[in-house]
Design a protein around this motif. Structure first.
Motif, PDB file in Angstrom:
ATOM      1  N   LEU A  25      52.274  14.589 -51.814  1.00 15.94           N
ATOM      2  CA  LEU A  25      53.495  15.388 -51.695  1.00 15.94           C
ATOM      3  C   LEU A  25      54.711  14.495 -51.466  1.00 15.94           C
ATOM      4  CD1 LEU A  25      54.927  18.121 -51.462  1.00 15.94           C
ATOM      5  CD2 LEU A  25      54.274  18.178 -49.047  1.00 15.94           C
ATOM      6  N   LEU A  26      54.556  13.455 -50.628  1.00 10.88           N
ATOM      7  CA  LEU A  26      55.664  12.546 -50.353  1.00 10.88           C
ATOM      8  C   LEU A  26      56.089  11.812 -51.621  1.00 10.88           C
ATOM      9  CD1 LEU A  26      57.514  11.185 -48.234  1.00 10.88           C
ATOM     10  CD2 LEU A  26      55.749   9.426 -47.993  1.00 10.88           C
ATOM     11  N   GLY A  27      55.111  11.380 -52.425  1.00  9.55           N
ATOM     12  CA  GLY A  27      55.440  10.700 -53.670  1.00  9.55           C
ATOM     13  C   GLY A  27      56.277  11.569 -54.587  1.00  9.55           C
ATOM     14  N   VAL A  28      55.953  12.855 -54.647  1.00 16.12           N
ATOM     15  CA  VAL A  28      56.712  13.788 -55.476  1.00 16.12           C
ATOM     16  C   VAL A  28      58.098  14.027 -54.881  1.00 16.12           C
ATOM     17  CG1 VAL A  28      56.793  16.144 -56.375  1.00 16.12           C
ATOM     18  CG2 VAL A  28      54.617  14.883 -56.362  1.00 16.12           C
ATOM     19  N   VAL A  29      58.156  14.244 -53.557  1.00 22.81           N
ATOM     20  CA  VAL A  29      59.435  14.540 -52.895  1.00 22.81           C
ATOM     21  C   VAL A  29      60.398  13.365 -53.026  1.00 22.81           C
ATOM     22  CG1 VAL A  29      60.498  14.864 -50.626  1.00 22.81           C
ATOM     23  CG2 VAL A  29      58.540  16.252 -51.285  1.00 22.81           C
ATOM     24  N   TRP A  30      59.940  12.165 -52.692  1.00 22.35           N
ATOM     25  CA  TRP A  30      60.814  10.993 -52.788  1.00 22.35           C
ATOM     26  C   TRP A  30      61.079  10.601 -54.237  1.00 22.35           C
ATOM     27  CZ3 TRP A  30      59.005   7.325 -48.250  1.00 22.35           C
ATOM     28  CH2 TRP A  30      59.703   7.693 -47.082  1.00 22.35           C
ATOM     29  N   GLY A  31      60.109  10.827 -55.127  1.00 20.37           N
ATOM     30  CA  GLY A  31      60.330  10.506 -56.530  1.00 20.37           C
ATOM     31  C   GLY A  31      61.410  11.371 -57.152  1.00 20.37           C
ATOM     32  N   LEU A  32      61.381  12.672 -56.881  1.00 23.91           N
ATOM     33  CA  LEU A  32      62.390  13.578 -57.426  1.00 23.91           C
ATOM     34  C   LEU A  32      63.757  13.371 -56.770  1.00 23.91           C
ATOM     35  CD1 LEU A  32      60.361  16.897 -57.801  1.00 23.91           C
ATOM     36  CD2 LEU A  32      61.050  15.294 -59.595  1.00 23.91           C
ATOM     37  N   ASN A  33      63.788  12.668 -55.639  1.00 24.44           N
ATOM     38  CA  ASN A  33      65.066  12.398 -54.991  1.00 24.44           C
ATOM     39  C   ASN A  33      65.940  11.465 -55.840  1.00 24.44           C
ATOM     40  OD1 ASN A  33      66.778  12.786 -52.639  1.00 24.44           O
ATOM     41  ND2 ASN A  33      66.390  10.618 -52.181  1.00 24.44           N
ATOM     42  N   TRP A  34      65.297  10.650 -56.692  1.00 19.63           N
ATOM     43  CA  TRP A  34      66.079   9.747 -57.560  1.00 19.63           C
ATOM     44  C   TRP A  34      66.979  10.536 -58.511  1.00 19.63           C
ATOM     45  CZ3 TRP A  34      66.528   4.499 -57.255  1.00 19.63           C
ATOM     46  CH2 TRP A  34      65.647   3.837 -56.403  1.00 19.63           C
ATOM     47  N   PRO A  35      66.446  11.438 -59.337  1.00 20.29           N
ATOM     48  CA  PRO A  35      67.360  12.212 -60.189  1.00 20.29           C
ATOM     49  C   PRO A  35      68.281  13.133 -59.391  1.00 20.29           C
ATOM     50  CG  PRO A  35      65.090  13.001 -60.434  1.00 20.29           C
ATOM     51  CD  PRO A  35      65.026  11.724 -59.668  1.00 20.29           C
ATOM     52  N   SER A 108      66.335   5.449 -64.127  1.00 16.25           N
ATOM     53  CA  SER A 108      64.998   4.892 -64.361  1.00 16.25           C
ATOM     54  C   SER A 108      64.991   3.385 -64.150  1.00 16.25           C
ATOM     55  CB  SER A 108      64.519   5.241 -65.764  1.00 16.25           C
ATOM     56  OG  SER A 108      65.456   4.830 -66.744  1.00 16.25           O
ATOM     57  N   ARG A 109      66.007   2.689 -64.649  1.00 17.79           N
ATOM     58  CA  ARG A 109      66.075   1.237 -64.469  1.00 17.79           C
ATOM     59  C   ARG A 109      66.275   0.865 -63.008  1.00 17.79           C
ATOM     60  NH1 ARG A 109      69.841  -0.411 -69.658  1.00 17.79           N
ATOM     61  NH2 ARG A 109      68.151  -0.428 -71.207  1.00 17.79           N
ATOM     62  N   VAL A 110      67.119   1.613 -62.323  1.00 18.68           N
ATOM     63  CA  VAL A 110      67.359   1.337 -60.902  1.00 18.68           C
ATOM     64  C   VAL A 110      66.076   1.498 -60.103  1.00 18.68           C
ATOM     65  CG1 VAL A 110      68.596   2.104 -58.838  1.00 18.68           C
ATOM     66  CG2 VAL A 110      69.798   1.940 -61.026  1.00 18.68           C
ATOM     67  N   ALA A 111      65.313   2.556 -60.395  1.00 17.06           N
ATOM     68  CA  ALA A 111      64.055   2.791 -59.683  1.00 17.06           C
ATOM     69  C   ALA A 111      63.057   1.674 -59.943  1.00 17.06           C
ATOM     70  CB  ALA A 111      63.457   4.141 -60.111  1.00 17.06           C
ATOM     71  N   ILE A 112      62.973   1.225 -61.194  1.00 15.75           N
ATOM     72  CA  ILE A 112      62.025   0.162 -61.535  1.00 15.75           C
ATOM     73  C   ILE A 112      62.375  -1.126 -60.805  1.00 15.75           C
ATOM     74  CG2 ILE A 112      61.198  -1.311 -63.405  1.00 15.75           C
ATOM     75  CD1 ILE A 112      61.695   1.132 -65.287  1.00 15.75           C
ATOM     76  N   ILE A 113      63.650  -1.515 -60.841  1.00 14.48           N
ATOM     77  CA  ILE A 113      64.069  -2.774 -60.212  1.00 14.48           C
ATOM     78  C   ILE A 113      63.925  -2.688 -58.702  1.00 14.48           C
ATOM     79  CG2 ILE A 113      66.067  -4.259 -59.797  1.00 14.48           C
ATOM     80  CD1 ILE A 113      66.969  -3.590 -62.654  1.00 14.48           C
ATOM     81  N   THR A 114      64.261  -1.544 -58.133  1.00 16.00           N
ATOM     82  CA  THR A 114      64.193  -1.398 -56.678  1.00 16.00           C
ATOM     83  C   THR A 114      62.775  -1.595 -56.171  1.00 16.00           C
ATOM     84  OG1 THR A 114      66.045   0.151 -56.713  1.00 16.00           O
ATOM     85  CG2 THR A 114      64.666   0.145 -54.752  1.00 16.00           C
ATOM     86  N   TYR A 115      61.798  -1.149 -56.925  1.00 16.16           N
ATOM     87  CA  TYR A 115      60.420  -1.267 -56.443  1.00 16.16           C
ATOM     88  C   TYR A 115      59.799  -2.637 -56.689  1.00 16.16           C
ATOM     89  CZ  TYR A 115      59.894   3.161 -54.277  1.00 16.16           C
ATOM     90  OH  TYR A 115      60.019   4.196 -53.385  1.00 16.16           O
ATOM     91  N   SER A 116      60.686  -3.627 -56.903  1.00 13.46           N
ATOM     92  CA  SER A 116      60.258  -5.021 -56.767  1.00 13.46           C
ATOM     93  C   SER A 116      60.327  -5.431 -55.291  1.00 13.46           C
ATOM     94  CB  SER A 116      61.135  -5.936 -57.621  1.00 13.46           C
ATOM     95  OG  SER A 116      62.480  -5.936 -57.157  1.00 13.46           O
ATOM     96  N   MET A 117      60.658  -4.501 -54.401  1.00 16.69           N
ATOM     97  CA  MET A 117      60.807  -4.784 -52.960  1.00 16.69           C
ATOM     98  C   MET A 117      59.613  -5.524 -52.366  1.00 16.69           C
ATOM     99  SD  MET A 117      62.506  -1.190 -51.615  1.00 16.69           S
ATOM    100  CE  MET A 117      61.027  -0.274 -52.059  1.00 16.69           C
ATOM    101  N   LEU A 265      53.533   5.801 -55.998  1.00 17.62           N
ATOM    102  CA  LEU A 265      53.717   6.992 -56.824  1.00 17.62           C
ATOM    103  C   LEU A 265      55.200   7.330 -56.971  1.00 17.62           C
ATOM    104  CD1 LEU A 265      52.474   9.463 -58.288  1.00 17.62           C
ATOM    105  CD2 LEU A 265      52.384  10.610 -56.065  1.00 17.62           C
ATOM    106  N   VAL A 266      56.025   6.901 -56.009  1.00 17.06           N
ATOM    107  CA  VAL A 266      57.440   7.273 -56.011  1.00 17.06           C
ATOM    108  C   VAL A 266      58.164   6.792 -57.272  1.00 17.06           C
ATOM    109  CG1 VAL A 266      59.633   7.032 -54.784  1.00 17.06           C
ATOM    110  CG2 VAL A 266      57.511   7.372 -53.498  1.00 17.06           C
ATOM    111  N   PRO A 267      58.087   5.502 -57.656  1.00 17.92           N
ATOM    112  CA  PRO A 267      58.803   5.107 -58.874  1.00 17.92           C
ATOM    113  C   PRO A 267      58.259   5.775 -60.129  1.00 17.92           C
ATOM    114  CG  PRO A 267      57.390   3.320 -58.112  1.00 17.92           C
ATOM    115  CD  PRO A 267      57.414   4.354 -57.030  1.00 17.92           C
ATOM    116  N   VAL A 268      56.959   6.086 -60.151  1.00 18.90           N
ATOM    117  CA  VAL A 268      56.389   6.776 -61.314  1.00 18.90           C
ATOM    118  C   VAL A 268      57.031   8.152 -61.464  1.00 18.90           C
ATOM    119  CG1 VAL A 268      54.282   7.697 -62.340  1.00 18.90           C
ATOM    120  CG2 VAL A 268      54.212   5.525 -61.095  1.00 18.90           C
ATOM    121  N   VAL A 269      57.112   8.897 -60.353  1.00 20.29           N
ATOM    122  CA  VAL A 269      57.746  10.228 -60.381  1.00 20.29           C
ATOM    123  C   VAL A 269      59.239  10.095 -60.649  1.00 20.29           C
ATOM    124  CG1 VAL A 269      58.228  12.313 -59.039  1.00 20.29           C
ATOM    125  CG2 VAL A 269      56.000  11.194 -58.844  1.00 20.29           C
ATOM    126  N   GLY A 270      59.871   9.043 -60.067  1.00 25.88           N
ATOM    127  CA  GLY A 270      61.301   8.844 -60.263  1.00 25.88           C
ATOM    128  C   GLY A 270      61.654   8.595 -61.723  1.00 25.88           C
TER     129      GLY A 270
END
Length: 313
Positions: A25-35, A108-117, A265-270
């Motif tokens: 559920l958290l992965g979906v909630v935080w992932g959809l927060n990107w859009p 999408s690009r921002v999410a991908i780069i950010t998850y190089s954290m 899961l967050v960047p995948v959903v994002g």
């Protein structure tokens, strides 16, 4: 002889099942927060959005701590200083930079780069803390470097957009704050650390709002598009408040390392949400970079030190 595995009781299995469901559920909630943030920024300023969102998250975490009877005060001056520094890096700079990143680049690009954290965190831990790199983590760093190269090479021809640079900076500040927190060894209730860091982030965002935009003048609700209102409400209620409540419930139910692994899961959903809700179309370089960075993060987040089986004599 190896010890026999401990049988799993029905109560333990149910507990673990609930934790996995919350993590999903958290992965979906935080992932959809990107859009949601991308849409919200079309009608709300970056400073205003972060002031409201981080403030709501801070109030929620403090309310959760008080409801559970946890000590939320920070008495030692040393801990206060370390929490303040980590809060500026981990929460304030990270969230504010990400907001401006989404204004200057595709979500999408921002999410991908950010998850190089996690990759930067491993590298900083090697430099600052002297932590050794095993083969899996070294491979993860190599994969991550290749992923960033694949993603950024087509964009670098005309100079990297500001949004991409902000996303890289956000990933670096998060990693720096994580390593600083590990080095500082703050001996305070985790909920209190999170609450104060979120409050610091909200105050920094509010300071930016007052410094760059002056006193906020909220537009009349009839002048704001319905999509913007829905996105702002989602960001505040779900992306920030509910997200942090879910996160701390998950941490209480499973090891932090396993929980961190689950947040992949967050960047995948994002990225999926950016495609379906925002109409973005990632190119081959975006998808290739995403696959490499995802695998790299998986390598560095996997638990290390798995004991080897003893050879039979």
């Amino acid at each position: 002889m190896s010890a026999a595995p401990i049988p799993s009781t029905p109560a333990h299995a149910a507990h673990a099942g609930r934790a996995r469901a919350l993590l999903l559920l958290l992965g979906v909630v935080w992932g959809l927060n990107w859009p949601a943030v991308k849409v919200a920024l079309s009608g709300v300023s970056p400073w205003g959005l972060r002031s409201i969102g981080l403030g709501a998250a801070a109030c929620t975490v403090f309310a959760l701590g008080f409801a559970r009877g946890r000590p939320m005060a920070v008495r030692a001056g040393r801990d206060r200083l370390h929490i303040a520094v980590a809060g500026v890096l981990n929460v304030a700079a990270f969230n504010i930079l990400l907001t401006f990143a989404q204004l200057g680049a595709a979500t999408s690009r921002v999410a991908i780069i950010t998850y190089s954290m996690p990759l930067w965190a491993v590298l900083f831990a090697r430099i600052a803390l002297g932590e050794r790199l095993d083969r899996v983590r070294a491979a993860g760093l190599l994969l991550g470097a290749c992923g960033l190269a694949v993603l950024l090479a087509p964009l670098a021809e005309g100079g990297l957009p500001r949004g991409i640079l902000f996303a890289l900076a956000a990933a670096l500040t998060w990693a720096a704050g994580t390593i600083y927190t590990k080095w500082a060894r703050i001996s305070v209730e985790p909920l209190a650390v999170a609450g104060w860091q979120l409050l610091i982030g909200a105050l920094v965002a509010l300071t930016g709002l007052l410094s760059f935009e002056g006193m906020p003048h909220w537009p009349h609700w009839s002048m704001v598009h319905r999509e913007v209102l829905v996105a702002v409400a989602y960001h505040i209620v779900f992306g920030m408040a509910l997200g942090y409540v879910l996160w701390f419930n998950i941490i209480n139910r499973m090891p932090a390392g396993v929980a961190s692994l689950g947040t992949l899961l967050v960047p995948v959903v994002g990225v999926t949400g950016a495609v379906l809700l925002l109409g973005e179309r990632p190119g081959l370089s975006d998808l290739g970079g995403f696959a490499l960075i995802f695998c790299a993060a998986l390598c560095v987040l996997l638990p290390s030190g798995i004991p080897r089986r003893r050879r039979a004599r």
